[in-house]
Every structure is written in C-alpha cells, then in structure tokens.
Write a protein that holds these residues in place. Structure first.
Motif, PDB file in Angstrom:
ATOM      1  N   ALA A 156      12.316 -30.881  -5.500  1.00 49.36           N
ATOM      2  CA  ALA A 156      11.464 -29.885  -5.449  1.00 49.36           C
ATOM      3  C   ALA A 156      10.137 -30.077  -5.870  1.00 49.36           C
ATOM      4  O   ALA A 156       9.041 -30.184  -5.214  1.00 49.36           O
ATOM      5  CB  ALA A 156      12.215 -28.706  -6.104  1.00 49.36           C
ATOM      6  N   ALA A 157       9.930 -30.715  -7.180  1.00 49.11           N
ATOM      7  CA  ALA A 157       8.457 -31.195  -7.634  1.00 49.11           C
ATOM      8  C   ALA A 157       7.805 -32.130  -6.656  1.00 49.11           C
ATOM      9  O   ALA A 157       6.604 -32.000  -6.584  1.00 49.11           O
ATOM     10  CB  ALA A 157       8.666 -31.511  -9.125  1.00 49.11           C
ATOM     11  N   THR A 158       8.356 -33.108  -6.437  1.00 48.73           N
ATOM     12  CA  THR A 158       7.800 -33.932  -5.420  1.00 48.73           C
ATOM     13  C   THR A 158       7.563 -33.432  -4.276  1.00 48.73           C
ATOM     14  O   THR A 158       6.185 -33.789  -3.814  1.00 48.73           O
ATOM     15  CB  THR A 158       8.931 -35.262  -5.323  1.00 48.73           C
ATOM     16  N   LEU A 159       8.202 -32.629  -3.765  1.00 44.09           N
ATOM     17  CA  LEU A 159       8.032 -31.877  -2.189  1.00 44.09           C
ATOM     18  C   LEU A 159       6.757 -31.213  -2.494  1.00 44.09           C
ATOM     19  O   LEU A 159       5.665 -31.214  -1.646  1.00 44.09           O
ATOM     20  CB  LEU A 159       9.301 -31.263  -1.877  1.00 44.09           C
ATOM     21  N   ILE A 182       6.359 -25.898   2.486  1.00 45.62           N
ATOM     22  CA  ILE A 182       7.076 -26.051   1.411  1.00 45.62           C
ATOM     23  C   ILE A 182       8.368 -25.272   1.517  1.00 45.62           C
ATOM     24  O   ILE A 182       9.525 -25.675   1.440  1.00 45.62           O
ATOM     25  CB  ILE A 182       6.512 -25.714  -0.006  1.00 45.62           C
ATOM     26  N   THR A 183       8.117 -24.091   2.099  1.00 43.23           N
ATOM     27  CA  THR A 183       9.264 -23.097   2.180  1.00 43.23           C
ATOM     28  C   THR A 183      10.357 -23.475   3.252  1.00 43.23           C
ATOM     29  O   THR A 183      11.661 -23.505   2.985  1.00 43.23           O
ATOM     30  CB  THR A 183       8.734 -21.460   2.626  1.00 43.23           C
ATOM     31  N   PHE A 187      14.226 -24.591   2.561  1.00 43.37           N
ATOM     32  CA  PHE A 187      15.226 -24.023   3.231  1.00 43.37           C
ATOM     33  C   PHE A 187      16.135 -25.023   4.184  1.00 43.37           C
ATOM     34  O   PHE A 187      17.313 -24.995   3.987  1.00 43.37           O
ATOM     35  CB  PHE A 187      14.772 -23.015   4.210  1.00 43.37           C
ATOM     36  N   PHE A 188      15.441 -26.010   4.285  1.00 46.83           N
ATOM     37  CA  PHE A 188      16.460 -27.088   5.077  1.00 46.83           C
ATOM     38  C   PHE A 188      17.234 -27.849   4.175  1.00 46.83           C
ATOM     39  O   PHE A 188      18.357 -28.240   4.305  1.00 46.83           O
ATOM     40  CB  PHE A 188      15.302 -28.111   5.736  1.00 46.83           C
ATOM     41  N   HIS A 196      22.031 -23.447  -3.139  1.00 43.43           N
ATOM     42  CA  HIS A 196      20.817 -22.682  -3.146  1.00 43.43           C
ATOM     43  C   HIS A 196      20.464 -22.685  -4.494  1.00 43.43           C
ATOM     44  O   HIS A 196      21.110 -21.962  -5.455  1.00 43.43           O
ATOM     45  CB  HIS A 196      21.000 -21.438  -2.483  1.00 43.43           C
ATOM     46  N   PHE A 197      19.561 -23.190  -5.161  1.00 43.56           N
ATOM     47  CA  PHE A 197      19.288 -23.306  -6.568  1.00 43.56           C
ATOM     48  C   PHE A 197      17.696 -22.770  -6.655  1.00 43.56           C
ATOM     49  O   PHE A 197      16.827 -23.614  -6.754  1.00 43.56           O
ATOM     50  CB  PHE A 197      19.234 -24.939  -7.108  1.00 43.56           C
TER      51      PHE A 197
END
Length: 245
Positions: A156-159, A182-183, A187-188, A196-197
């Motif tokens: 998530a941080a990298t994305l 990002i969203t 979701f993907f 889901h975290f």
C-alpha cells in the motif's frame, strides 16, 4: 479525535514525542470510556500531530468524510447492498483494559522516540499504529497472518508513493485522479487476495499529504515501522512463541 489533534499542534508547547503520546493517550481514553471499537480514531488524532497540521480544514474534512460514510452505509443497508450490523456494547474490565492501553502507550512512545531520534518520522505513521493496536486488541483472523499484514502495508505504501510521484509530480495529473487510481488498485488487490485490510488503505493515501522530498523514503520507513510494530504485537502481546505451529 481530529479536533483534539489540531488543538495539540496549535496550543501544546511540549516536544513532538510528548505531543504524539498525548494524542495517543487522548484517543485511548475516548475508546476506553466510550467502549467503542473505532480504532482509526487513533489515526485521526495522531496524524495532524505528526504532520504539524494546524488548519481547521482537517477536522472539517474528517467530519464531512465521516458523514458521507455513515450516510452511504445507511443507503446501502436500505438498498439491500449490505446487512445492517447490530452493535453489541462490549463489557468493561477496567483494570485489564487500562493496563493494556498503558502498555500500548509505552511501546508506541518507545518506537516514536526511536523514530524521532533517527530523523525517520514515518516509522510511526498513524495507520501503522492502528495496525499495532488492532493486532493487540482484536481477535480477528488477520492477527494470525503477520507476514500477510506486513506485505499489505508495504504494498500500500509503495502503491500510494508510486502513484503520487508518477501521476502528480511527473504527469501533473490532478490529485483527484491520483486518488482514484490508488482506490482502484487497492480494490483490485483486496478482491484478488480476498482480504480487506483497512489500515493498508489508509496508508496508501498518506503520500498525497507529504512533501515531495519525503515521498521516496516513505515505503522504506513504513516497512521498518510495520516490522517493528507487528513484531512487538506478536511477541509481547500475542506471545506467538507459545503458539502451536
């Protein structure tokens, strides 16, 4: 929580470490006395302190977003898109809960002191502290998958960092478009993994709030902070060394 965080930044003369601990303690007291399970309150309170946010736009934005989320949930329940959740107020074990929150505060302050002394403030980015608290307090299944939680957070941080650097700073796209990208990616990932975290989702949007010079270091610092908090939660609180393989 958001109002308290901004008030701490505007009116407290204490050093950053003390202000961070004060914000965490305030959020802990709110959760303890209300018996709520809304752990992201910690993030709402600590984020303005960490980022030195003084503007009242921040709590206003938190209020509006919360209102939108609540209204959206009600509409989905009425439309049959999700089930209505019956919240059962949990029991209160004062001694046990106060001790647990005090222990959490001790470890958060320890990691925060390390973070500030090293000049790496993103070790303690609030979604990591939410993750730490969730693993300690929750009986959810994700606490049995620390490696997966770590990978979620780092991804998530990298994305978020990649989307912000490439989309906003390189192609000069509006941040609305960057946030939308990002969203969609989040979701993907959630649907692909079947997990889901939420703290990972929160962490992915942090890069939109950071100055350009800090972006490149966020994934590394988030990875180190996540490793520290997950290890402390699993070893000190969950005592995973006693678990059967």
């Amino acid at each position: 929580g958001a109002v308290a965080g901004v008030c701490i930044v505007r009116y407290s003369m204490l050093p950053l470490l003390c202000n961070l601990c004060l914000a965490f303690a305030f959020a802990a007291c709110c959760l303890l006395f209300s018996r709520a399970t809304l752990i992201p309150l910690i993030s709402a309170c600590m984020l303005p302190v960490l980022l030195h946010t003084e503007t009242w736009i921040y709590p206003s934005a938190v209020f509006l977003l919360s209102a939108v989320l609540v209204a959206g949930q009600r509409l989905m329940e009425k439309g049959g898109l999700r089930r209505e959740t019956d919240y059962v107020l949990p029991g209160r074990e004062w001694k046990k809960e106060i001790f647990r929150w005090a222990a959490l505060l001790f470890w958060v302050s320890l990691v925060a002191a390390l973070s500030i002394s090293c000049g790496c403030s993103y070790f303690i980015i609030p979604p990591l502290i939410v993750t730490f608290t969730e693993i300690v307090n929750s009986k959810a299944g994700f606490r049995n998958r620390p490696t997966q939680v770590f990978l979620f957070l780092v991804t998530a941080a990298t994305l978020g960092t990649a989307c912000q650097i490439i989309g906003y700073h390189y192609f000069h796209l509006p941040e609305t478009i960057v946030a939308f990208c990002i969203t969609i990616c989040l979701f993907f990932i959630f649907e692909w993994t079947g997990k889901h975290f939420a703290p990972a989702g929160a962490l992915a949007f942090i890069p939109l709030l950071l100055p350009p010079e800090d972006l490149i270091w966020l994934p590394l610092q988030a990875a180190i902070g996540a490793a520290l908090f997950i290890t402390i939660a699993m070893v000190v609180f969950q005592r995973c060394y006693r678990w059967k393989r």
